[in-house]
Write a protein that holds these residues in place. Structure first.
Motif, PDB file in Angstrom:
ATOM      1  N   ASN A 127     -13.721  39.788  38.679  1.00  0.00           N
ATOM      2  CA  ASN A 127     -12.695  39.340  39.513  1.00  0.00           C
ATOM      3  C   ASN A 127     -11.618  38.798  39.758  1.00  0.00           C
ATOM      4  O   ASN A 127     -11.173  38.513  39.944  1.00  0.00           O
ATOM      5  N   ALA A 159     -14.380  38.078  43.616  1.00  0.00           N
ATOM      6  CA  ALA A 159     -15.059  39.485  43.842  1.00  0.00           C
ATOM      7  C   ALA A 159     -15.643  39.867  45.082  1.00  0.00           C
ATOM      8  O   ALA A 159     -15.552  41.364  45.654  1.00  0.00           O
ATOM      9  N   GLN A 297     -15.751  34.168  35.396  1.00  0.00           N
ATOM     10  CA  GLN A 297     -16.562  35.011  36.353  1.00  0.00           C
ATOM     11  C   GLN A 297     -17.933  33.511  37.156  1.00  0.00           C
ATOM     12  O   GLN A 297     -17.934  34.011  38.188  1.00  0.00           O
TER      13      GLN A 297
END
Length: 384
Positions: A127, A159, A297
């Motif tokens: 990301n 992402a 993430q």
């Protein structure tokens, strides 16, 4: 007849994670390639605590274990992967790893050679964009990856934007977690049960307990978490895990009776710890350097804590706000004072937040919910 799916990922070498495969097996004729059983230490525990064959009799899918060749999670390949693809025809081949991981390119090669009719997909969590020359190199990798894939599953919104920036069509990208949570062993604890769990974990039976579990590293915001708890009265802090900050935390513990450090535990024991807590905090901080470029993430432990009915607070790092989905539970990363204020708020009125988060987990983050989201998206691609 269910579509044939070949899923390749080292993630499912963890016993707990294979519960997602069981749910996915309801939608696909599923074959999963993962790593062979290993003898090593994971978070201070033997790997057999995390991976064994206890689930084998009940599997709704086929699990194939292959030896890894390579040192890290992005530089390994699977020995014998070509033989798996020669054995039968699949409708979809899906690999879970970052776009630059060698196993992704190995999978694409064998798929192109042996499974030409199959769709090719990739799951990615990445990301952030790297600075400098690394960013330039990886941009080229991303462009190549998006040109080769039929679809992409992104573990967070950033992402998804990253792969779209480098050529993926929005219609070919699904934002969805990699893994869900098992509601059978992640349930809210009643008062008496919580007290018993606390004693079993070596924690005080009463009082207001804030907790964290995972890697003990600076980017997880543990310094700010200790600082925040120090400024809030009548709070105990329980930290479970291992990592580079373990020595510093032990030093802090010597002068702070309210700070409790617990050793690592197998994954299946983590719900016992989470159910002890009044509040769980993930105070992660972004790191953007040439040697390390990272933002949270997903933070899978967030949905585990939420499923246990524990008020869950998180920083503004990476995907944390979108996972929690509650502005009242978010504080600026690196801001111990703001975290302390959030803690004070939930100490006086956290019940409604805990209930909202519990309901969010039950509707969006169970293994069944995640598998259904993946299946609906992939089956649309097969039918297109």
């Amino acid at each position: 007849m269910k579509p044939g799916l070949l899923l390749i990922s080292h993630t499912y070498a963890a016993l707990e994670n294979r519960k997602k495969l069981q749910a996915l097996g309801a939608h696909f004729d599923l074959v999963c390639v993962t790593s062979t059983l290993e003898q090593r230490m994971v978070l201070g525990r033997p790997s057999s605590d995390f991976d064994n064959e206890n689930d084998a009799p009940a599997r709704s899918y086929q699990l194939i274990r292959l030896p890894r060749r390579g040192k890290t999670d992005t530089t390994f390949v699977y020995e014998g992967l070509g033989d798996v693809m020669r054995a039968r025809r699949f409708d979809v081949v899906l690999v879970e790893n970052e776009p630059w991981a060698l196993v992704c390119w190995q999978t694409w090669f064998w798929k192109a050679l042996l499974q030409r009719r199959a769709l090719f997909g990739e799951f990615t969590w990445e990301n952030v964009e790297r600075p400098g020359w690394k960013g330039s190199v990886l941009a080229a990798v991303y462009r190549a990856m998006t040109a080769m894939t039929d679809f992409i599953i992104s573990g967070n919104k950033a992402a998804a934007l990253l792969v779209q920036k480098h050529g993926a069509r929005a219609a070919d990208v699904l934002v969805a977690p990699q893994l869900g949570v098992d509601p059978a062993n992640h349930q809210p604890a009643k008062a008496a049960e919580r007290a018993a769990l606390r004693v079993a974990c070596g924690l005080p039976a009463d009082g207001f307990i804030v907790g964290y579990c995972g890697r003990l590293t600076d980017e997880k915001g543990l310094r700010e978490l200790v600082q925040a708890c120090e400024s809030v009265k009548n709070v105990k802090l329980a930290i479970l895990g291992s990592g580079k900050l373990e020595g510093w935390l032990k030093e802090q513990q010597q002068s702070r009776a309210w700070l409790h450090l617990l050793p690592p535990r197998p994954h299946f024991e983590i719900p016992h710890f989470l159910r002890c807590l009044d509040v769980f905090v993930l105070a992660s901080k972004p790191v953007h350097t040439m040697t390390m470029c990272w933002e949270e993430q997903f933070g899978h432990v967030l949905i585990e804590a939420m499923a246990c009915g524990v008020v869950t607070l998180g920083s503004t790092s990476g995907a944390i706000p979108e996972v929690i989905g509650d502005e009242d539970a978010i504080f600026p990363h690196g801001d111990a004072q703001a975290l302390a204020e959030r803690l004070r708020q939930v100490m006086t009125n956290g019940g409604a937040m805990a209930q909202r988060q519990l309901e969010r987990t039950r509707t969006q983050y169970t293994h069944d919910a995640v598998a259904s989201a993946w299946a609906g998206f992939i089956q649309e691609k097969i039918a297109a």
